[in-house]
Design an enzyme around this catalytic site. Sequence first.
Site, PDB file in Angstrom:
ATOM      1  N   SER A 145       0.837  -1.196   0.000  1.00 42.88           N
ATOM      2  CA  SER A 145       0.000   0.000   0.000  1.00 42.88           C
ATOM      3  C   SER A 145       0.880   1.257   0.000  1.00 42.88           C
ATOM      4  O   SER A 145       1.684   1.438  -0.899  1.00 42.88           O
ATOM      5  CB  SER A 145      -0.954  -0.057   1.193  1.00 42.88           C
ATOM      6  OG  SER A 145      -1.959   0.914   1.043  1.00 42.88           O
ATOM      7  N   ASP A 172      -9.893  -5.077  -4.533  1.00 40.99           N
ATOM      8  CA  ASP A 172      -9.308  -3.968  -3.784  1.00 40.99           C
ATOM      9  C   ASP A 172      -9.916  -2.649  -4.263  1.00 40.99           C
ATOM     10  O   ASP A 172      -9.679  -2.219  -5.389  1.00 40.99           O
ATOM     11  CB  ASP A 172      -7.785  -3.969  -3.978  1.00 40.99           C
ATOM     12  CG  ASP A 172      -7.074  -2.951  -3.088  1.00 40.99           C
ATOM     13  OD1 ASP A 172      -7.743  -2.043  -2.572  1.00 40.99           O
ATOM     14  OD2 ASP A 172      -5.846  -3.075  -2.928  1.00 40.99           O
ATOM     15  N   HIS A 199      -7.697  -5.405  -0.354  1.00 35.08           N
ATOM     16  CA  HIS A 199      -6.505  -4.574  -0.143  1.00 35.08           C
ATOM     17  C   HIS A 199      -5.531  -5.194   0.855  1.00 35.08           C
ATOM     18  O   HIS A 199      -4.329  -4.942   0.797  1.00 35.08           O
ATOM     19  CB  HIS A 199      -6.938  -3.178   0.335  1.00 35.08           C
ATOM     20  CG  HIS A 199      -5.795  -2.220   0.389  1.00 35.08           C
ATOM     21  ND1 HIS A 199      -5.042  -1.902  -0.719  1.00 35.08           N
ATOM     22  CD2 HIS A 199      -5.262  -1.512   1.425  1.00 35.08           C
ATOM     23  CE1 HIS A 199      -4.095  -1.033  -0.362  1.00 35.08           C
ATOM     24  NE2 HIS A 199      -4.211  -0.792   0.915  1.00 35.08           N
TER      25      HIS A 199
END
Length: 458
Positions: free
Chosen positions: A183, A229, A260
């Site tokens: 991320s 996601d 995610h």
Amino acid sequence: MPHKEIDTQTPGDARTDRLKPRRSGPMWRRIAVAAAAVIAAAGVAVVVRPALAADNPYQRGPDPTPASISANRGTFATAQTSVGSGNGFGGGVIYYPTDTSQGRFGAIAVVPGYTATWAAEGAWMGHWLASFGFVVIGIDTNSRNDWDNARGTQLLAALDYLTQRSSVRDRVDASRTAVMGHSMGGGGAMYAAQQRPSLKAAIGLAPAIFSANTANVRVPTMLLSGQNDGTVTPSSVVSNYNKIPSGVEKAYLELSGAGHGFPTSNNTTMMRNVIPWFKIFVDSDTRYTQFLCPLGNWSGIRSYQSSCPLVPSPVPTTSPTGSQSPTPPTEQRYEAETAPAVCQGTIDTNHTGFTGSGFCNAANAVGSYSEFTVNAAAAGTASVGVRFANGTTTARAANLIVNGATVATVSFEGTGAWTTWVTKNLSVSLNAGSNTVRLSPTSANGLPNIDHLNVSAA
Ligand code: GCU
Ligand code: CA
């Protein structure tokens, strides 16, 4: 860089791809095997070497199989040690193979996502990766709110700590390092790759890329996304993948049904692809290309793209006795913004793509300068690479002044943009010990922006 065809596969293509002949290994390997067979057939006494493995001094571990890359441990026993904060990153954990009989291992720094801790989200993969033959440092960030560029800077600080000052530094090959992040940490991995093109590999896991531009990445890069996601969507990851220039090795995987958080707990689908990427590019281990060129296991994968064939940097050649040839002269980088370098102007950061923490924007006036202090082990001619950018269409001329004497005038052509950095190689005569190398403009147009010098004995 040669143009590479981008190989796009979908599950439906897999069968066709499997019908294509597979390469059985690098050319030298096939030749060596064929030659050994011919010699043996001719009845000539040959000493059969136990394994061609030794031809690649970076190769670690047994020949991989589809089962071995899907296991949650490799063959190396591992140990771990903690690192406190105060080393340029928020502390973390080092995982390393305990075997010291096989030489040094490549290194991987990993950072989690926004507000996450290594313990909560990354720790599951530490021993897993290390057991395949890597020294791994999983880090926390100085602040849990650190943005992607700060995460990238901390990945690089962690690698420098690992290779230069950590208790396991003697186990690590500082010339073979890689980064990975999730991320905001994936954006960090891209930022680190952009800042340090000498990294061997980078991986972004559902990467949130704000500060980096993947068009500037020159490091072999794998990006992964999760089908479901909604935070970092597959299409945003594909668009960042597409921006990585052709000629740079790259791969993209979309994980079926994944959200995610797919990299935050045990994930075999991720690891059986991530491990070959690190093996191919950190260890130049071509035994692992069979898993990605073409993709061998489509379970859990929705789509895949790559720049196959994936070709790592060459390894040092070995003599028939297996001893290593003399290592090439090492290249030393001197950043324009780091003392004792002097910038008669300002240290700027507004044009991306520089290495280190900035570049020298010397005043646009005759007599301004960017000066470096470089060390030479012995007197002689050195190759000096000047990394610069000139966003104008007019070449800028500069005197090259070595230890106070003007030895040449150098022309720095327009590079197309202030963010396009190129290296110009100069041949410079150096004294043993410390030398000053100064670039000073001959006209009021000034110098190009100067990023760093790369110096190696010729
Ligand atoms: C622009 C650019 C600077 C550069 C300067 C120049 O202002 O942003 O980085 O140094 O032009 O012409 O020298
Ligand atoms: Ca300038």
